[in-house]
Design an enzyme around this catalytic site. Structure first.
Site, PDB file in Angstrom:
ATOM      1  CE  LYS A 189      -1.877   3.059   1.989  1.00 48.84           C
ATOM      2  NZ  LYS A 189      -1.590   4.462   1.587  1.00 48.84           N
ATOM      3  CD  GLU A 264      12.699   0.362   8.402  1.00 49.70           C
ATOM      4  OE1 GLU A 264      12.705   1.142   7.457  1.00 49.70           O
ATOM      5  OE2 GLU A 264      13.453  -0.628   8.478  1.00 49.70           O
ATOM      6  CB  CYS A 298      13.508   8.561   8.150  1.00 55.03           C
ATOM      7  SG  CYS A 298      14.535   7.334   7.339  1.00 55.03           S
ATOM      8  CD  GLU A 396       9.971  12.940  11.367  1.00 58.17           C
ATOM      9  OE1 GLU A 396       8.811  12.552  11.515  1.00 58.17           O
ATOM     10  OE2 GLU A 396      10.871  12.232  10.864  1.00 58.17           O
TER      11      GLU A 396
HETATM   12  P1  NAD Z   1       2.458   8.622   7.315  1.00 58.95           P
HETATM   13  O1  NAD Z   1       2.583   7.902   8.610  1.00 58.95           O
HETATM   14  O2  NAD Z   1       1.509   9.765   7.222  1.00 58.95           O
HETATM   15  O3  NAD Z   1       2.012   7.621   6.158  1.00 58.95           O
HETATM   16  C1  NAD Z   1       2.770   6.478   5.842  1.00 58.95           C
HETATM   17  C2  NAD Z   1       1.870   5.452   5.199  1.00 58.95           C
HETATM   18  O4  NAD Z   1       0.910   5.000   6.152  1.00 58.95           O
HETATM   19  C3  NAD Z   1       1.053   5.968   4.007  1.00 58.95           C
HETATM   20  O5  NAD Z   1       1.008   4.971   3.017  1.00 58.95           O
HETATM   21  C4  NAD Z   1      -0.314   6.191   4.612  1.00 58.95           C
HETATM   22  O6  NAD Z   1      -1.365   6.115   3.673  1.00 58.95           O
HETATM   23  C5  NAD Z   1      -0.386   5.042   5.594  1.00 58.95           C
HETATM   24  N1  NAD Z   1      -1.364   5.211   6.683  1.00 58.95           N
HETATM   25  C6  NAD Z   1      -1.777   6.348   7.288  1.00 58.95           C
HETATM   26  N2  NAD Z   1      -2.676   6.078   8.251  1.00 58.95           N
HETATM   27  C7  NAD Z   1      -2.831   4.735   8.285  1.00 58.95           C
HETATM   28  C8  NAD Z   1      -3.619   3.844   9.065  1.00 58.95           C
HETATM   29  N3  NAD Z   1      -4.438   4.275  10.029  1.00 58.95           N
HETATM   30  N4  NAD Z   1      -3.506   2.515   8.836  1.00 58.95           N
HETATM   31  C9  NAD Z   1      -2.666   2.052   7.885  1.00 58.95           C
HETATM   32  N5  NAD Z   1      -1.914   2.852   7.087  1.00 58.95           N
HETATM   33  C10 NAD Z   1      -1.983   4.181   7.288  1.00 58.95           C
HETATM   34  O7  NAD Z   1       3.930   9.056   6.939  1.00 58.95           O
HETATM   35  P2  NAD Z   1       4.398   9.963   5.719  1.00 58.95           P
HETATM   36  O8  NAD Z   1       4.008  11.367   6.015  1.00 58.95           O
HETATM   37  O9  NAD Z   1       3.950   9.316   4.444  1.00 58.95           O
HETATM   38  O10 NAD Z   1       5.990   9.783   5.783  1.00 58.95           O
HETATM   39  C11 NAD Z   1       6.831  10.593   6.527  1.00 58.95           C
HETATM   40  C12 NAD Z   1       7.201   9.919   7.831  1.00 58.95           C
HETATM   41  O11 NAD Z   1       7.857   8.679   7.574  1.00 58.95           O
HETATM   42  C13 NAD Z   1       8.181  10.718   8.666  1.00 58.95           C
HETATM   43  O12 NAD Z   1       7.786  10.679   9.998  1.00 58.95           O
HETATM   44  C14 NAD Z   1       9.500   9.960   8.485  1.00 58.95           C
HETATM   45  O13 NAD Z   1      10.429  10.131   9.520  1.00 58.95           O
HETATM   46  C15 NAD Z   1       9.019   8.561   8.394  1.00 58.95           C
HETATM   47  N6  NAD Z   1      10.026   7.698   7.764  1.00 58.95           N
HETATM   48  C16 NAD Z   1      10.732   6.808   8.559  1.00 58.95           C
HETATM   49  C17 NAD Z   1      11.714   5.993   7.986  1.00 58.95           C
HETATM   50  C18 NAD Z   1      12.508   5.008   8.823  1.00 58.95           C
HETATM   51  O14 NAD Z   1      13.145   4.142   8.237  1.00 58.95           O
HETATM   52  N7  NAD Z   1      12.500   5.083  10.133  1.00 58.95           N
HETATM   53  C19 NAD Z   1      11.970   6.088   6.623  1.00 58.95           C
HETATM   54  C20 NAD Z   1      11.243   6.995   5.864  1.00 58.95           C
HETATM   55  C21 NAD Z   1      10.264   7.792   6.451  1.00 58.95           C
END
Ligand code: NAD
Length: 504
Positions: A189, A264, A298, A396
């Protein structure tokens, strides 16, 4: 800074893009309910194309296809070397298309084209790497006089892979590659703000001849598409990359069906620079670390912790370099910093800049340049003299914004480094290697680089501590998540068995 130098690239790439559909059971298809949403070009905020809006019914279809492929199909039963051959084929197809994949990613996310190319190459490397890993994976055996006990790694079942919009293609392959290598099947997804390259991945999966149903892609929003995937009883594993609060919701929602989760999550990583450091290199790494990938990384070093004697000089040099980071059209090969992914995210990052102006001293960036009036452009931004309780120190931001804070001595450096809820990465700069290692080991983070920018060795465990994640992926650690460990106890001789029920 030119928006015109490469003006011809955008229409050419856009003309190639087709409406995005789900990829379920080996077939591209629209949503069952027929809905679609738009994906937007961050450089212009114009619509690129429409994307099938996946809902519970689409997730259910995809999970059923993945379950059938797992229970009845060949994939989990193939020899490791055969699965590795498929993975290498995927890697080669990515390599053959890497320029085109990078262009699509640049159009969809605003990632500068030169950096998007690097990410596409890394995606191919993910498949090569996990192909090699699965062929050489070994398990343990434990021998006693009477028994030989050995372990087996077995695929678990269906994995739900949920990914964010930053470097989407690379992060999707970071999950799909080990998942397929392990013999699991999956439903990916992708994030709703960056669907295009996932669709290209689906086409490559099909072209590589991966059996139908093994790898499915369903597009949609978090709450209406991601959530049903997490709650689906046919899914055993959830590998999630995204925000910490989303991760927490996913763990709660997955608990009802006892999901094994790999998380992650977010970061607020410190860059600790001692007065004896090689300042030239430390400035290079600090500037690259936070402003590359549009600051949407990240592991970005977003808190500069600088020892007092060199604080003013370091901050000044960083501000000067930040002012020279080339902001512009992501298709221009000279661009170092492109537009932020989405107007909403731009507004969020901008709001932190405004908070930062109150909480510290704005030394670089902060304002959109006049000649880039259309897209989500924010220049490299530095806020100095920030106190540890400040929101811009603690939260963040996930954009090209870095804060700077002075420290006095090793103990304070460690205290400040650990004074946030996150613990993903840290960077330590000193010529005193004993101190460097003391500090590295005292910082609560999953990853630390000493006298280096972020250079990955794919064999090492990747993941965060505290609010930055649960579990590790990478190398053989990925298989601890994507596989079940079974122990087989083999009696070698006639060891004694208690004789219950013999009346003796
Ligand atoms: P997000 O959490 O808003 O969304 C990530 C994914 O989760 C999307 O596909 C979204 O549609 C899905 N999602 C949202 N709500 C959900 C739910 N209730 N159930 C299931 N899926 C759901 O994150 P973002 O804004 O897309 O990405 C940025 C974030 O990702 C930042 O916090 C960044 O630090 C983090 N990140 C972490 C790593 C790591 O390896 N630690 C790597 C890259 C990004």
């Amino acid at each position: 800074m030119s928006q015109t130098a490469t003006a011809s690239e955008r229409p050419r790439v856009k003309a190639r893009v087709r409406p995005v559909e789900h990829f379920i059971d080996g077939r591209f298809q629209p949503s069952q309910a027929g809905g679609a949403f738009e994906t937007i070009d961050p450089a212009t905020n114009e619509v690129i194309t429409t994307v099938a809006d996946g809902l519970e019914a689409d997730i259910d279809l995809a999970v059923r296809a993945a379950r059938q492929a797992f229970e009845e199909g060949p994939w989990p039963r193939l020899r490791a070397a055969e699965r590795a051959r498929y993975l290498r084929r995927i890697a080669e197809l990515i390599e053959a298309a890497d320029a085109e994949i990078a262009e699509v990613e640049t159009l969809d996310t605003g990632l500068p084209i030169t950096q998007a190319r690097g990410q596409a190459r890394r995606a191919a490397q993910n498949f090569h790497f996990f192909a090699a890993q699965i062929e050489t994976l070994s398990t343990a055996s434990y021998q006693t006089g009477d028994f030989l006990n050995y372990t087996l790694l077995k695929p678990v079942g269906v994995a739900g892979l949920i990914t964010p919009w930053n470097t989407p293609f690379m992060l999707e392959t970071w999950k799909v590659a080990p998942c397929l290598a392990a013999g699991d099947t999956c439903v990916l997804k992708p994030a709703e703000w960056s669907p295009l390259s996932a669709s290209r991945l689906a086409a490559i999966i099909a072209e590589a001849g991966i059996p139908d149903g093994v790898c499915n892609v369903v597009h949609g929003f978090g709450e209406t598409c991601g959530a049903p995937l997490v709650e689906h009883p046919g899914v055993q594993l959830i590998s999630f990359t995204g925000e910490t609060t989303t991760g927490s919701t996913i763990i709660a929602n997955g608990a009802k069906t006892l999901k094994r989760c790999s998380m992650e999550l977010g970061g607020k990583s410190p860059v600790v620079v001692f007065a004896d450091a090689d300042l030239e290199r430390a400035v290079d790494a600090a500037v690259f670390g936070v402003f590359s990938l549009n600051g949407e990384r990240c592991t970005a070093g977003t808190r500069l912790l600088i020892e007092e004697p060199i604080y003013d000089e370091f901050v000044e040099r960083t501000a000067q370099r930040a002012g020279q980071v080339r902001l512009g059209d992501p298709f221009d090969p000279k661009t170092e910093l492109g537009p932020l992914i989405h107007r909403d995210h731009y507004e969020r990052v901008k709001s932190y800049v405004e908070i930062g102006r109150q909480e510290g001293r704005l030394l670089a960036g902060g304002e959109r340049p006049q000649h880039l009036a259309q897209g989500n452009y924010l220049p490299a931004t530095l806020i100095a003299d920030v106190k540890p309780r400040a929101r811009v120190f603690q939260e963040e931001i996930f954009g090209p914004v870095v804060v700077a804070t002075p420290f006095n001595g090793e103990a304070e450096a460690v205290r400040l480094a650990n004074d946030v809820r996150y613990g993903l990465a840290a960077y330590v700069w000193t010529r005193d290697l004993q101190r460097g290692q003391r500090v590295a080991q005292a910082i609560d983070s999953g990853l630390v680089w000493l006298n280096s920018q972020n250079v990955r060795d794919l064999r090492t465990p990747f993941g965060g501590s505290k609010w930055s994640g649960i579990g590790r992926e990478g190398g053989t650690y990925s298989f601890e998540f994507y596989c079940d460990l079974q122990t087989v106890h083999v009696a070698l001789g006639e060891h004694s068995i208690p004789r219950f029920g013999t009346g003796g």
